[in-house]
Design a protein around this motif. Structure first.
Motif, PDB file in Angstrom:
ATOM      1  N   TRP A 130       4.298  12.095   2.110  1.00  0.00           N
ATOM      2  CA  TRP A 130       5.440  12.245   3.024  1.00  0.00           C
ATOM      3  C   TRP A 130       6.328  11.009   2.921  1.00  0.00           C
ATOM      4  N   SER A 131       7.623  11.223   2.900  1.00  0.00           N
ATOM      5  CA  SER A 131       8.561  10.109   2.723  1.00  0.00           C
ATOM      6  C   SER A 131       8.639   9.204   3.945  1.00  0.00           C
ATOM      7  N   GLY A 132       8.199   9.695   5.084  1.00  0.00           N
ATOM      8  CA  GLY A 132       8.189   8.874   6.285  1.00  0.00           C
ATOM      9  C   GLY A 132       6.866   8.146   6.459  1.00  0.00           C
ATOM     10  N   VAL A 133       6.726   7.447   7.578  1.00  0.00           N
ATOM     11  CA  VAL A 133       5.476   6.738   7.890  1.00  0.00           C
ATOM     12  C   VAL A 133       5.193   6.889   9.384  1.00  0.00           C
ATOM     13  N   ILE A 134       3.910   6.798   9.732  1.00  0.00           N
ATOM     14  CA  ILE A 134       3.515   6.717  11.139  1.00  0.00           C
ATOM     15  C   ILE A 134       3.288   5.243  11.458  1.00  0.00           C
ATOM     16  N   PRO A 135       4.080   4.654  12.326  1.00  0.00           N
ATOM     17  CA  PRO A 135       3.963   3.215  12.583  1.00  0.00           C
ATOM     18  C   PRO A 135       2.793   2.869  13.488  1.00  0.00           C
ATOM     19  N   VAL A 136       2.413   1.625  13.461  1.00  0.00           N
ATOM     20  CA  VAL A 136       1.483   1.110  14.469  1.00  0.00           C
ATOM     21  C   VAL A 136       2.158   1.241  15.833  1.00  0.00           C
ATOM     22  N   ASP A 137       1.454   1.808  16.802  1.00  0.00           N
ATOM     23  CA  ASP A 137       2.058   2.019  18.122  1.00  0.00           C
ATOM     24  C   ASP A 137       0.952   1.973  19.173  1.00  0.00           C
ATOM     25  N   ALA A 161       0.834  -1.206   0.000  1.00  0.00           N
ATOM     26  CA  ALA A 161       0.000   0.000   0.000  1.00  0.00           C
ATOM     27  C   ALA A 161       0.863   1.249   0.000  1.00  0.00           C
ATOM     28  N   TYR A 162       1.943   1.222   0.771  1.00  0.00           N
ATOM     29  CA  TYR A 162       2.846   2.370   0.810  1.00  0.00           C
ATOM     30  C   TYR A 162       3.489   2.594  -0.564  1.00  0.00           C
ATOM     31  N   GLN A 163       3.918   1.531  -1.190  1.00  0.00           N
ATOM     32  CA  GLN A 163       4.531   1.657  -2.511  1.00  0.00           C
ATOM     33  C   GLN A 163       3.531   2.192  -3.536  1.00  0.00           C
ATOM     34  N   THR A 164       2.276   1.763  -3.421  1.00  0.00           N
ATOM     35  CA  THR A 164       1.234   2.251  -4.322  1.00  0.00           C
ATOM     36  C   THR A 164       0.999   3.742  -4.121  1.00  0.00           C
ATOM     37  N   LEU A 165       0.982   4.176  -2.869  1.00  0.00           N
ATOM     38  CA  LEU A 165       0.844   5.603  -2.578  1.00  0.00           C
ATOM     39  C   LEU A 165       1.944   6.404  -3.259  1.00  0.00           C
ATOM     40  N   ARG A 166       3.179   5.953  -3.115  1.00  0.00           N
ATOM     41  CA  ARG A 166       4.315   6.668  -3.687  1.00  0.00           C
ATOM     42  C   ARG A 166       4.240   6.699  -5.220  1.00  0.00           C
ATOM     43  N   GLU A 167       3.799   5.596  -5.800  1.00  0.00           N
ATOM     44  CA  GLU A 167       3.712   5.521  -7.260  1.00  0.00           C
ATOM     45  C   GLU A 167       2.641   6.458  -7.807  1.00  0.00           C
ATOM     46  N   HIS A 168       1.507   6.539  -7.116  1.00  0.00           N
ATOM     47  CA  HIS A 168       0.372   7.312  -7.624  1.00  0.00           C
ATOM     48  C   HIS A 168       0.465   8.801  -7.292  1.00  0.00           C
ATOM     49  N   TYR A 169       1.052   9.141  -6.143  1.00  0.00           N
ATOM     50  CA  TYR A 169       0.997  10.529  -5.683  1.00  0.00           C
ATOM     51  C   TYR A 169       2.362  11.187  -5.510  1.00  0.00           C
TER      52      TYR A 169
END
Length: 259
Positions: free
Chosen positions: A212-219, A199-207
């Motif tokens: 944002w180049s970072g991510v908010i992790p599960v916490d 999903a993250y890779q798809t976001l980067r490809e489409h937008y």
């Protein structure tokens, strides 16, 4: 005063967590911060232990008194929090009636902007938490802001919801004859899960660079902080999720300086 709106037309993607965490970080950096709850479910309000159904005034009253708004009237609707420089304009279930009751009135889309202009000298930052539905409330929050932050859970269905949000921004841009600065923020990311990575890779490809180049992790500390009715940056300042949001905050502030 800088206004950011946190919006997505899908629920459960981390809008309220993003609002609270960024707001808490800003307040800890000695900024005067107002959080505006525009969701009838009032999750942001309840986060801070504010039961708006028991309050004498809320953001609903700002809309009802729109033709006679004053600075004092807006300030009277605010509630304090455990942080001295962090305040909230709470929501109420009555907000759910606004589209039916007032949606066709002229100027309904600019009421929050008018209210924020009245109190602009009182705060450094305003963060608006939106409902996941396009209507008077989201339109107001989008029209009032300088930048839109779009949290997106890193999973397939959330990406579909993002398509609707982007379409909404296109419509708003045409109607207001302005471009919206927005930043897509991947949330609830778990690098151990292939679906999240995809999903993250798809976001980067489409937008592209709108993501944002970072991510908010599960916490799990986010959930614990909400139970304590305290911003995560105060409850658990060394949590990995807080660290990620601090990086996000610095990135958004750098973007604001360039724009």
């Amino acid at each position: 005063m800088i206004v950011w709106t946190i919006a997505n037309q899908k629920g459960g993607v981390g809008k309220t967590t993003t609002t609270v965490t960024l707001g808490g970080l800003l307040a800890q950096k000695k900024k005067r911060v107002l959080l505006v709850d525009t969701d009838p479910h009032a999750s942001l309000s309840y986060y801070f232990g504010v039961d708006s159904e028991e309050l004498s005034s809320s953001v609903y009253d700002v809309f009802v008194a729109s033709k006679h708004l004053t600075k004092d009237r807006v300030l009277d609707c605010l509630c304090s929090t455990k942080l001295d420089s962090l305040f909230i304009l709470p929501a109420t279930m009555a907000l759910a009636t606004l589209d039916r009751r007032m949606g066709n009135q002229n100027g309904m889309g600019l009421i929050l902007k008018k209210a924020m202009d009245l109190i602009a000298d009182e705060f450094d930052y305003v963060l608006m938490d939106c409902p996941p539905v396009l209507g008077v409330l989201m339109v107001n929050a989008l029209a009032a802001c300088r930048r839109i932050i779009v949290p997106v859970q890193t999973e397939f269905l959330a990406l579909k919801g993002l398509d609707r949000m982007m379409h909404t921004l296109e419509i708003m841009a045409k109607s207001q004859q302005r471009e919206f600065d927005y930043l897509i923020v991947p949330t609830m990311y778990d690098k151990r899960v292939n679906a999240a990575v995809d999903a993250y890779q798809t976001l980067r490809e489409h937008y592209g660079d709108k993501v944002w180049s970072g991510v908010i992790p599960v916490d799990t500390r986010f959930r614990e902080a909400s139970q304590a009715q305290t911003p995560p940056s105060v409850f658990s300042p060394r949590a990995r999720g807080v660290y990620a949001y601090d990086k996000l905050l610095k990135h958004i502030q750098s973007l604001d300086k360039k724009s």
